[in-house]
Design an enzyme around this catalytic site. Sequence first.
Site, PDB file in Angstrom:
ATOM      1  N   GLY A  39    -152.043  44.113 -44.258  1.00 34.79           N
ATOM      2  CA  GLY A  39    -151.696  43.709 -45.605  1.00 34.79           C
ATOM      3  C   GLY A  39    -152.682  42.744 -46.221  1.00 34.79           C
ATOM      4  N   GLU A  56    -155.230  44.898 -47.640  1.00 29.39           N
ATOM      5  CA  GLU A  56    -154.642  45.592 -48.777  1.00 29.39           C
ATOM      6  C   GLU A  56    -154.602  44.704 -50.023  1.00 29.39           C
ATOM      7  OE1 GLU A  56    -151.564  48.878 -47.155  1.00 29.39           O
ATOM      8  OE2 GLU A  56    -151.217  46.856 -46.380  1.00 29.39           O
ATOM      9  N   GLU A 107    -152.340  49.194 -38.893  1.00 31.38           N
ATOM     10  CA  GLU A 107    -150.880  49.335 -38.844  1.00 31.38           C
ATOM     11  C   GLU A 107    -150.380  50.381 -37.852  1.00 31.38           C
ATOM     12  OE1 GLU A 107    -151.563  47.490 -42.936  1.00 31.38           O
ATOM     13  OE2 GLU A 107    -152.621  48.854 -41.574  1.00 31.38           O
TER      14      GLU A 107
END
Length: 266
Positions: free
Chosen positions: A117, A120, A140
């Site tokens: 994340g 991201e 992930e």
Amino acid sequence: MSEERFGEFVLVRRHDQGHVAELVLDRPKAMNAVSTEMARSIAGACAALGEDRDVRVVVLTSTHERAFCVGADLKERNSFSDADLLRQRPVTRGAYTGVLELPVPTVAAVHGFALGGGFELALACDVIVADRTAVVGLPEVSVGVIPGGGGTQLLPRRVGAARAAELIFSARRVEAAEARELGLVDQLVEEGRDGEEALALAGRIAGNSPVGLRAAKRALRLGQGLDLRAGLEVEDAAWRTTAFSGDRAEGVAAFNERRKPQWPGE
């Protein structure tokens, strides 16, 4: 420079008469791992910045010396039931879409780890400036999930479908030099200079028309994935919002008068 805190873990600093906003990830004890509370704060900060017409550029930075953001807070999630995880999902999505949907240009300043994340959040920005300590990746699948903050959609738009598939399926970490070579980051700078260089870039961007910047970003984002004819229609609509604006009149006048524009921002 002024500062405003959103919850415990997010800070917003305003530079350049408020035209450049620095959205600071400030959870150093956890290497900026995104907890539920932190996600909520990121979303809140983005909502406030998106509504602030003085802001022309947002720079996403970190206070941790060795990490931009290591992704989801897996220690918090270790105690979650399935129902807890389901309840958290819209909160965490709100953080990533908050950055992604900011209406002004965004620059990520990345050093150290930007994983899952964390990467991201950087991918949600328009430009990624990284220093030579940066290590990026979407690992992930190695912990039983998939990139859920936009990674499966943003990474192939940046580097192509096959390269994104290899990176996501392998869950591998990519160091700075290779990341620049693959297009995972846009600028590679000397160690410790990512924040400084990102803010300098933001300052140059902020000197341009705020109406033009917002319209250009809208055209770039909405046109992605469309065929050329449809994309050109998106561009034309964005052009029309600038062509009859006060910024366009001021920009042309300033050019002809050989002076710096004083943008009305409308």
